[in-house]
Design an enzyme around this catalytic site. Sequence first.
Site, PDB file in Angstrom:
ATOM      1  N   CYS A   1       0.824  -1.219   0.000  1.00 39.84           N
ATOM      2  CA  CYS A   1       0.000   0.000   0.000  1.00 39.84           C
ATOM      3  C   CYS A   1       0.853   1.263   0.000  1.00 39.84           C
ATOM      4  O   CYS A   1       0.348   2.344  -0.276  1.00 39.84           O
ATOM      5  CB  CYS A   1      -0.960   0.014   1.189  1.00 39.84           C
ATOM      6  SG  CYS A   1      -0.139   0.245   2.776  1.00 39.84           S
TER       7      CYS A   1
ATOM      8  N   CYS B   1      -6.404 -11.282   7.120  1.00 43.10           N
ATOM      9  CA  CYS B   1      -5.005 -10.901   7.352  1.00 43.10           C
ATOM     10  C   CYS B   1      -4.049 -12.012   6.926  1.00 43.10           C
ATOM     11  O   CYS B   1      -2.839 -11.825   6.901  1.00 43.10           O
ATOM     12  CB  CYS B   1      -4.774 -10.582   8.834  1.00 43.10           C
ATOM     13  SG  CYS B   1      -4.754 -12.062   9.878  1.00 43.10           S
TER      14      CYS B   1
ATOM     15  N   GLU C   1     -18.631 -14.791  22.234  1.00 42.87           N
ATOM     16  CA  GLU C   1     -18.368 -13.550  22.976  1.00 42.87           C
ATOM     17  C   GLU C   1     -17.794 -13.776  24.359  1.00 42.87           C
ATOM     18  O   GLU C   1     -17.153 -12.896  24.915  1.00 42.87           O
ATOM     19  CB  GLU C   1     -19.683 -12.794  23.156  1.00 42.87           C
ATOM     20  CG  GLU C   1     -20.343 -12.395  21.866  1.00 42.87           C
ATOM     21  CD  GLU C   1     -21.746 -11.864  22.128  1.00 42.87           C
ATOM     22  OE1 GLU C   1     -21.933 -10.653  22.048  1.00 42.87           O
ATOM     23  OE2 GLU C   1     -22.635 -12.679  22.439  1.00 42.87           O
TER      24      GLU C   1
END
Length: 1352
Positions: A76, A119, A1269
């Site tokens: 990037c 990722c 969670e």
Amino acid sequence: MALQGHGPLIFYVNGRKIVEKNADPEQMLLSYLRKRLRLTGTKYGCGEGGCGACTVMISTYEPTLKKIRHYSANACLLPICSLYGVAVTTVEGVGSTKTRIHPVQERLAKCHGSQCGFCTPGMVMSIYTLLRNHTEPSSEQMVAALAGNLCRCTGYRPILDACKTFCKESVCCQRKANGKCCLDKEDYLFDEEEKVSIRLFSTDEFQPLDPTQELIFPPELMRMAENQPKRTLIFHGERMTWISPVSLDELLDLKAAHPKAPLVIGNTSVGPEMKSKGVFHPIVIAPARIPDLNVVKNTDDGLTLGAACSLSLVKDILANVISEFPEEKTKVFCAVLHQLRTLGGEQIRNVASLGGNIMSRKSTSDLNPVLAASNCMLNLASRGRKRQIPLSDIFADGVGNNAVAPEEILVSVHIPHSRKGEHVSAFRQAPRRENALSITNAGMRVLFEEDTDIIKDLSIFYGGAVSTTVCAKQTCQALIRRHWNEQMLDEACRLVLKEIALLGSASGEKVDYKKTLIVSFFYRFFLEVLQSLKTMDPGHCSGIPMEYRSVLQDFKTKMPQSIQIFQDIEPSQSPQDPVGRPIMHQSGIKHATGEAVYIDDLPSVDGELFLAVVTSSRAHAKIVSIDTSEALKGPGVFDIITAYDVPATNEFYYSDDPEIIFARNKVICVGQIVCAVVADSNVHAKQAAAEVKIEYEVLKPVILTIEEAIKHNSFYEPKRKLEQGNVDQAFETVENIIEGEISIGGQEHFYLETQSVLAVPRGEDKEMDVYVSTQHPAIIQEMVAASLGVPSNRIMCHVKRVGGAFGGKLLKAGLLASVAAVAANKTSRAVRLILSREDDMLITGGRHPFIGKYKVGFMNDGRIRAVDAKYYINGGCTPDESVLVGEVSLLKMDNAYKIPNLRCCAYACKTNLPSNTAFRGFGFPQSALVTETWITEVADKTGLPPEKIREINMYKENEQTHFKQKLDPQNLIRCWNECMEKSAYYTRKTAVNEFNKQNYWKKRGIAIVPMKFPFGLGTRYLSQAAALVHIYTDGSVLLTHGGIEMGQGIHTKMIQVASRELNIPMSRIHFCETSTTTVPNACASVGSAGTDVNGMAVKDACQTLLKRLQPIISKNPKGTWNDWIKEAFEQSVSLSATGYFRGYNENMDWEKGEGQPFTYFLYGAACSEVEINCLTGDHKNLRTDVVMDIGCSINPAVDIGQIEGAFVQGIGLYTMEELKYTPDGTLYTRGPDQYKIPAVCDIPEQFSVSLLSSSQNPYAIYASKGLGEAGFFLGCSVFFALRDAITGVRNERGLKKTFALNSPLTAEQIRAGCADEFTEMMTNDASASSTPRAVSVRVTNQSAQDLNGMKN
């Protein structure tokens, strides 16, 4: 000088030659790979080199050395023009499922190192590049290679497990016959009766790493490098010209002609500035190929390094020199090397240049202070003139002095040898130990008169204090001829504070912390020098006390050791039945090869347009006018979309206040979407969006914080309250009462894939396909249909997978999808909307900032009798889920404790911040932290240890919660006891106390925290689910359900369910996508419930099919599956079935304050140990043991991954992640540069997770429990371990006064809590501005320069 373009740009990608005739200097490699070459494996994560998702390998050939160099870099930030003559390798070039999978890819997938997978390609490239350079790396090299890569899902442990398999000193054998690992000396971890396993993967099936199989460096590039004379390269883009000269003279001519043109080598400074601050340069000069700028020369008095040398190269050179020279000569080199180890990630160091770091004169440069203090010299050149100046001259007046003329360039840097009697050190403190810009840094050098401790020369430089590096000149002069002793130290601290403070502070926040660091660093230098004086002359110098010595060692990142314990499957289970086995994520291999497709990886549609949003720059204002004339003139601009282009619904009333697509007459937060630009490219759309002028008239009041909302009585209705027992009466009978409050900051979701939509009109009947990254396709369909004014049956919403969501891709995704759909509808073209990371963070909101106020009544023996608590949550500018978050925080506030008399209220504040929304844990991580805070305070008050208070008040037998739901806490107690035992809590607590006695400036802390996590969504219709299963005549099965794959492995588990039910191997079952066309009205994948409810629906569908097949099977029991299916088709038996689950029977009556809002409870406990540095506030997570009750795990690998990932996200919320806003309500922390999520360096050095054995859950599929969670809250065990360490410091120093700690518990707070003579200097220092207490919204006065680029 005429700038004629010379020839095309030539480079290679994955072995294929690229000849680019029109190279645009503004184009980065990332967009070139993705858009031009259609190589979409390399991902966009942040665009500023901070997350590593776009990592690629760059290979260059050095003809003089005949050597090929491989290094990792962020695509990037790499301009394609800088790639002349290099070979680029992307994840596609490493391996693919079509050719062969590379061992790195295979192991990452099979070790469960990918969850959402976004990722993963970047991780693969970082590891792959390291292996190309070192086939058997050390574990230090491996950990360093990943410092520049972020992952938000896994918590890094499984990624590192994959890495360990390549390291030479294997950190773990993983191979013992009984499945036990050589690291477990402690046999007490296992009961003999329990059938447990600790192997989530088997190393036997890994293919070996074979370096001969790699892509070779293209011979043509070698020939080009060796035979072609170097020539100047010039590339002209739409707005910018790139010139790459080959000789110093040519460079000097260019610089004389274009004094304002920046020199770019790695583009790590100019790149981000052009991108986020809107800085524009018509001409850029790239001097990387000039030999003079790449010199490396050992001289008699030091080392000369070319300004274009990369920081990685400098690091390697220094390491070599240090090993060859006597220690006396290398002190400067050691100090510089020390700073280089933590500067940026590997990808940044590989391209960033030494000269660039020096000449950008940034206050955050970790190198400048130490180089300046060490008398480094700069060799400068301009046309007809060469000169040498001390590096310190460019900072002489503290504002980046103009010692260097615009036409001068830095050729090389001379770093001197140290002399006898000279001591040099460098220090830094950053929000995260690695890959983070420092808050404050320093370089210090002292030279003594021969064989004495009398100061002959002293040099002290600081960075981070003001806008550039500063020198404490007066202080240094005043101390010459003084002895190196306590009196000198005392005076030095006073002088340096006075001198540095005079320069004014650059940013309103952290002033006291920065000043404390300034003196703490000097004190640390004082100790270091004393200690080395003693080594040189033990007779004269006594050195420093034993208990001070540990502070001379910085925390290092080590390869963590980990163990995962789960229950083995019953021996009787059929080998084909996959349930309960640690099966790899269905997309794991595709994640690792980059073949997994996310929204922005979808091929472009013919004529598609790109959309960029224009957002409000005011928090509360009337829109007077919108001027789009300039924007419409921009190149490639197609149209501008506003609220007036929305055919039907622009405001959605899910409650009294609306959720809004486009602001119409007024704006209610900074970052609200006002209009949008559609253009032929992303770049053109963004350029035009910046040209839209909006005129505002500010409205009052502007409410940003919870305190302001309370003052203006600004709340969302209804306010909620729960009460049990008689609270007021109980307060009269208790022996002690404490009152307090804690503020908990918000949290950014930081999913690696930003919000993404592709809307494609079908051209007839108003049909539209919407491809969107969301957890809730049905709401997208509903909102898009409503905004376009068409029935839902015309909108087809598709989701293949989501690159992380955590609650952030529900309503917000619906509004953004509507923006894209309205644009697609108006233009009749496909429209792609991919938010940049800055826009995503600015627009979308996150976890609710929270203030908990409490009053607690208790007996001297620690029994808590009464609690009165109020919770205020910052809801932002629209209701979203805020009231619901408030309700959940009330229902779950008791955590694991029985409180006989309890009153709690929740208020959702209406403010002018972007609307906050759902986030993993949904209110529980905040309200339970408040509870644990007062539990700990009760312990302080009674003098009992916190774990005793926890045990005394824990739920013991079958009881009722405060809303009258029945509860059996037996597994809570089992988790607690097992965690106590596995963590060896009491033994280690003793060890911690022992350590603290022997160390003054470093302290350890340990804490153990229990958890009860109720599972449920509160009402039945929210947990209904459906599935659709087709069997084709070849026997293959296509499975669809309403759940969304966002990394939690739901599709993998659903295929496991179908495999068990149909009794066929998983390989015969395929899952294509979640779509509103196959499963209508599906509920959102939220609240850990995805597997629970969809699993039931899949099971139902499979059972229906099996029932139909039963007669055929019983007629031919020996037949194969294919025989039966063929026969069924011939007998006209339907081979397609829907499955349905009505949902859990849950309800809550808020009037009565009672109900059954939950179906079952998960339990857990975590014990964490930390070490803090009292001088800087830095800390290290040493060890964590987690025990969780999750029923019978359907897939232990996926479930343990969920627990660890949630835990590390919890560490982020409670200790690191800090959102900061400017006083006008603009989010300042936008992107990984300013906002720090946990990285590899933050996970515990020892990390063990065990699943509670033989736990059954009758309510959910196969006795499992929904656990996405629950693990999050356990991250607060680190918060309380830190609190324990700070308490230890305060007790030792006699600071008994109660002290409040807020979340996140950052280094700044830890340092302030460890009060000492240095923090005292702050309170006595009249010039020190006292910083306001950090409020729930961190509002800071950032320096104007940081913000100039942030206003449109």
